[in-house]
Scaffold this active site. Sequence first.
Site, PDB file in Angstrom:
ATOM      1  N   TRP A  85       0.868  -1.049  -0.019  1.00  0.00           N
ATOM      2  CA  TRP A  85      -0.212  -0.132  -0.072  1.00  0.00           C
ATOM      3  C   TRP A  85       0.911   1.305   0.092  1.00  0.00           C
ATOM      4  O   TRP A  85       0.230   2.270  -0.155  1.00  0.00           O
ATOM      5  CB  TRP A  85      -0.820  -0.045   1.241  1.00  0.00           C
ATOM      6  CG  TRP A  85      -0.113  -0.139   2.479  1.00  0.00           C
ATOM      7  CD1 TRP A  85       0.302  -1.348   3.195  1.00  0.00           C
ATOM      8  CD2 TRP A  85       0.615   0.747   3.120  1.00  0.00           C
ATOM      9  NE1 TRP A  85       0.946  -1.225   4.195  1.00  0.00           N
ATOM     10  CE2 TRP A  85       1.237   0.200   4.389  1.00  0.00           C
ATOM     11  CE3 TRP A  85       0.747   2.233   3.134  1.00  0.00           C
ATOM     12  CZ2 TRP A  85       2.199   0.643   5.457  1.00  0.00           C
ATOM     13  CZ3 TRP A  85       1.779   2.763   4.108  1.00  0.00           C
ATOM     14  CH2 TRP A  85       2.394   2.002   4.974  1.00  0.00           C
TER      15      TRP A  85
ATOM     16  N   LYS B 139      -2.867  -8.394  -7.487  1.00  0.00           N
ATOM     17  CA  LYS B 139      -3.395  -8.387  -6.118  1.00  0.00           C
ATOM     18  C   LYS B 139      -3.298  -7.098  -5.315  1.00  0.00           C
ATOM     19  O   LYS B 139      -1.765  -7.149  -4.851  1.00  0.00           O
ATOM     20  CB  LYS B 139      -3.020  -9.776  -5.616  1.00  0.00           C
ATOM     21  CG  LYS B 139      -4.129  -9.827  -4.285  1.00  0.00           C
ATOM     22  CD  LYS B 139      -3.164 -10.383  -3.209  1.00  0.00           C
ATOM     23  CE  LYS B 139      -3.045  -9.950  -1.802  1.00  0.00           C
ATOM     24  NZ  LYS B 139      -3.828  -8.757  -1.266  1.00  0.00           N
TER      25      LYS B 139
ATOM     26  N   SER C 247       6.207  -7.046   2.819  1.00  0.00           N
ATOM     27  CA  SER C 247       6.915  -7.320   4.178  1.00  0.00           C
ATOM     28  C   SER C 247       7.945  -8.274   4.139  1.00  0.00           C
ATOM     29  O   SER C 247       7.481  -9.381   3.348  1.00  0.00           O
ATOM     30  CB  SER C 247       6.126  -7.457   5.399  1.00  0.00           C
ATOM     31  OG  SER C 247       5.219  -8.403   5.363  1.00  0.00           O
TER      32      SER C 247
ATOM     33  N   GLU D 270      10.795  -8.181  -3.038  1.00  0.00           N
ATOM     34  CA  GLU D 270      11.101  -6.616  -3.038  1.00  0.00           C
ATOM     35  C   GLU D 270      10.666  -6.593  -1.581  1.00  0.00           C
ATOM     36  O   GLU D 270       9.594  -6.314  -1.440  1.00  0.00           O
ATOM     37  CB  GLU D 270      10.505  -5.974  -3.898  1.00  0.00           C
ATOM     38  CG  GLU D 270      10.637  -6.169  -5.359  1.00  0.00           C
ATOM     39  CD  GLU D 270      11.761  -5.619  -6.126  1.00  0.00           C
ATOM     40  OE1 GLU D 270      12.786  -5.176  -5.555  1.00  0.00           O
ATOM     41  OE2 GLU D 270      12.088  -5.793  -7.280  1.00  0.00           O
TER      42      GLU D 270
ATOM     43  N   CYS E  58      10.104   1.747   1.606  1.00  0.00           N
ATOM     44  CA  CYS E  58      10.976   0.836   1.952  1.00  0.00           C
ATOM     45  C   CYS E  58      12.508   1.217   1.821  1.00  0.00           C
ATOM     46  O   CYS E  58      13.221   0.595   2.570  1.00  0.00           O
ATOM     47  CB  CYS E  58      10.849  -0.392   0.609  1.00  0.00           C
ATOM     48  SG  CYS E  58      11.138   0.297  -1.025  1.00  0.00           S
TER      49      CYS E  58
ATOM     50  N   GLU F  39      12.932  -2.588  10.952  1.00  0.00           N
ATOM     51  CA  GLU F  39      12.351  -1.795  10.118  1.00  0.00           C
ATOM     52  C   GLU F  39      11.074  -0.979  11.053  1.00  0.00           C
ATOM     53  O   GLU F  39      10.237  -1.607  11.530  1.00  0.00           O
ATOM     54  CB  GLU F  39      11.585  -2.195   8.898  1.00  0.00           C
ATOM     55  CG  GLU F  39      10.958  -1.196   7.839  1.00  0.00           C
ATOM     56  CD  GLU F  39      10.478  -2.099   6.770  1.00  0.00           C
ATOM     57  OE1 GLU F  39       9.716  -2.735   6.632  1.00  0.00           O
ATOM     58  OE2 GLU F  39      10.803  -1.522   5.459  1.00  0.00           O
TER      59      GLU F  39
END
Length: 475
Positions: free
Chosen positions: A137, A161, A214, A236, A270, A370
């Site tokens: 998202w 998706k 993730s 990724e 990211c 993260e």
Amino acid sequence: MSAPESQTTISPHTQHPLVTRTYPSQSALNNVIERSEVAQKQWARVPLKERIAIATKFMDEFKAMGEEISLELTVQMGRPVSQVPGEVRGTLDRAAYMLSIAESSLADVSLADTDKPGFRRYIKRAPMGVVLVIAPWNYPYLTSINSVLPALVAGNSVILKPSPQTPLTAERFALAWSRAGLPQDLLQVAHLSPELAAFAVTHPKVDFVSFTGSVVGGKAVAQAAAGAGFKGVGLELGGKDPAYVRADAQLDYTAAELVDGAMFNSGQSCCAVERIYVHESIYEPFVAKFVELVKGYKLGDPTLPGTNLGPVVSVASAEKIRKQVADAVKAGAKALIPEDLFATAQPGTAYVAPQVLVDVDHSMDVMMEETFGPVIGIMKVSSDEEAVTLMNDSPYGLTASVWTDAAAHPESEAAFLRITDELFTGTVFLNRCDALDPALAWTGVKDSGRGVSLSKFGYDQLTRAKSVHMKIKTT
Ligand code: NAD
């Protein structure tokens, strides 16, 4: 417990339901995949130039939607409306570059017949078939274009998706392709529960899975795919990207760029800058400048044009970020931004105050895991060697940036290149961060993923080599 039948997106700034989508039945999803396979076989016969022409038209259609996209994206995931046009621009830039290299990247590789008279040999780039693209998202258009456009141009069909947080982005994307004349069923949008996503990942007619998201999600997808034959999976994933500020860095420029790299999109990139190592000789003025800039942010309603820091994506994410900061402070870190400066940031809301932490170390989660929020940890270092050791001390390896005045000091460029060789990351930046160049390979190492998107190598990932070995003379 029975499987969920639908998903509802909650708008981060209002916490109100925004849009609901019903999941397909398993047999309806099976139909989607079978139609995708049929469409792909015909599409692969369409000349490359025609596929490129449709993709070029897609760019016009997508560009024409620019204004509608802005508010629609903001209400889905909370990025300030003033900052969404950059995603539309970036998506178009990536599309334009990937189209500009499509013919050369997808051309046959011919071998000279001088050493083998009477033979003709060449290597084709054949499409994989049906490609399942699973998107996050945080930058839904930018991440989708990386795989959807090269996949289609290379002759694949795509099932997209989207994240349940940004379902409208995939629908809009598909609308632009359809208006551009892409034949039916070549790009289908599927809103899927985790169970249905697993069904699609393991389906024998899905030939390649391109996952962006993730580490947890990537691991689950890679494991599911591994149990279903030998299909390829591009991953990724997340990052904990470090920056190293050398003694000769230009202070004002570097601080401003790094604040932006840490705070843009509320740190939900990211490749956001998540930890900074600063040479001891400029540590104090750097931190002072950094804090001054962070204090100037306007946290608030992302639909208002003056806001430059929106909420994070959800209350759950906000609580996770607040806990990471609180744990660091409990373990000895010092928080330099007074909480009352950002009154909107209250527990129970998705609004998180930006925070700058010093006196941090690598025993703290805030320097290792993260954060995906507007939070930065800053540490003092005394040498390039110490900085490199700390930058590499991470489970992730997406990007790293080094800040040094290479224009004024040639030896600084040499130092940068030495450091580059020592860093174990997919990208190393000099004097910039949180930026993608579509001409370069986008890739991560360690927990940041596997495979490549963008650049010529992005086409390699979405095609397979097919050797044609012809013996012309048989006597
Ligand atoms: P996420 O893993 O929760 O979800 C990503 C997508 O995968 C969504 O569509 C989700 O529904 C789906 N998904 C999740 N688990 C799945 C499973 N087990 N099987 C099938 N599908 C599954 O990630 P997110 O919160 O949407 O995105 C944020 C993460 O993505 C961050 O970690 C960020 O660093 C990463 N990211 C990486 C890149 C990159 O290029 N490396 C780009 C953008 C985001």
